[in-house]
Design an enzyme around this catalytic site. Sequence first.
Site, short mmCIF file in Angstrom:
data_model
loop_
_atom_site.label_atom_id
_atom_site.label_comp_id
_atom_site.label_asym_id
_atom_site.label_seq_id
_atom_site.Cartn_x
_atom_site.Cartn_y
_atom_site.Cartn_z
CB CYS A 80 -0.94 -0.01 1.21
SG CYS A 80 -1.95 1.47 1.32
CB CYS A 117 -0.67 2.59 4.00
SG CYS A 117 -2.12 1.88 3.23
CG ASP A 118 3.13 1.32 4.46
OD1 ASP A 118 2.71 1.84 5.51
OD2 ASP A 118 2.90 0.14 4.13
#
Length: 330
Positions: free
Chosen positions: A136, A139-140
């Site tokens: 992701c 997300c990261d």
Amino acid sequence: MNHAREAKVLIIGSGPAGYTAAVYAARAMLDPILIQGLQPGGQLTITTDVENWPGEDRVLGPDLMARMEHHARAMGAEIVADHVQSLDLSRRPFAALTDGGATILAESVILATGAQAKWLGLPSEARFKGFGVSACATCDGFFFRGKQVIVAGGGNTAVEEALFLTNFAAKVTLVHRRDTLRAEKILQARLFGNPKISVVWDHAIDEVLGTEAPRGVTGVRIRHVRTGETHEVPCHGLFVAIGHAPASELVRGQLETHLGGYVVTKPGSTATAIPGVFAAGDLTDHVYRQAVTSAGMGCMAALEAERFLAEAAGETVPEPLGYGAVVRAV
Ligand code: FAD
Ligand code: NAP
């Protein structure tokens, strides 16, 4: 404490399929209960811009899903932040048990559990998950500011992840196992036009390389798919974007699945082999796997559940206006 509740329609999943089913079932006065699962809003909450939702040239995935949730609530659906851990479809009412300890006895069930990211399956990938290996970018990606990252895959997700990562990373390398991408042409044009991105064709990820103390990725070993030749590419992060597998664990052994776990439905319908159980969205769709098609199937599932419940209650239900009726009318 376990407390049993009753529902005419239980919707499992809060992606576009689940929320659309909730809107339709609520408007049919069926008082649906929707269980959101561990990813409220579904897959679109881990992306940024969505450019193919009709009526919006560009909308953020999480915003779109927040609006769908709001819409479903406003129509009267009950949205529950919980996760279904088991589902018994052997008799009606169907029984769902949640992590929160609730038992829901449902006259009909709409399965909308969607899909989850696939992994390469390498032991080194598992070891560095959360320590440089991710599925992701939204997300990261932030953790890779100024660093070099690899994206594995050749579909829409891989290309979008690569493009998004250029907001942070100094260099992004897309590694794909073939010499053509399956991503949409518009995304490919953006990818090839981005000076921060390079593509390595015909290679597979062989191993994730890294250190143990502190745990972190230092590179990947890639292998040419035809010659078998390997070489190492230094990087700080690996984003695995090799597709998604249907989340059909809940109904394994209870409903027929095919092509790697997609729930089988009757042609042109969301009905499964069990009367009163319907399946919609990425859980059943191995072809299109889009937000708009998932929403469309959510609509179908709610209309079919409404019809099923009316018939089960002995109400007279008019036949759907089909091709024959249209032909007779003209
Ligand atoms: P999902 O969105 O997968 O939602 C599944 C839901 O089920 C989740 O809420 C989850 O919490 C819930 N759930 C699962 N198991 C349980 C359980 N046991 N109990 C309760 N709930 C459960 N499509 C587009 O059309 N346009 C795009 O731009 C686009 N971008 C994308 C970007 C990315 C990074 C990804 C991964 C996908 C993208 N897609 C896009 C595809 C799109 O997101 C999916 O087709 C769509 O989300 C599928 O909707 P769904 O409702 O079937 O399931
Ligand atoms: P996908 O379309 O299934 O593509 C998966 C990619 O990963 C393919 O290129 C595949 O290679 C590769 N791959 C699969 N297994 C692999 C393995 N073991 N090792 C190496 N490579 C592997 O999956 P996706 O990109 O996640 O997209 C899923 C669905 O969501 C699609 O329907 C897509 O259209 C949709 N989506 C849409 C958007 C958008 O509309 N903007 C954005 C994201 C996702 P091959 O090509 O060789 O098979």
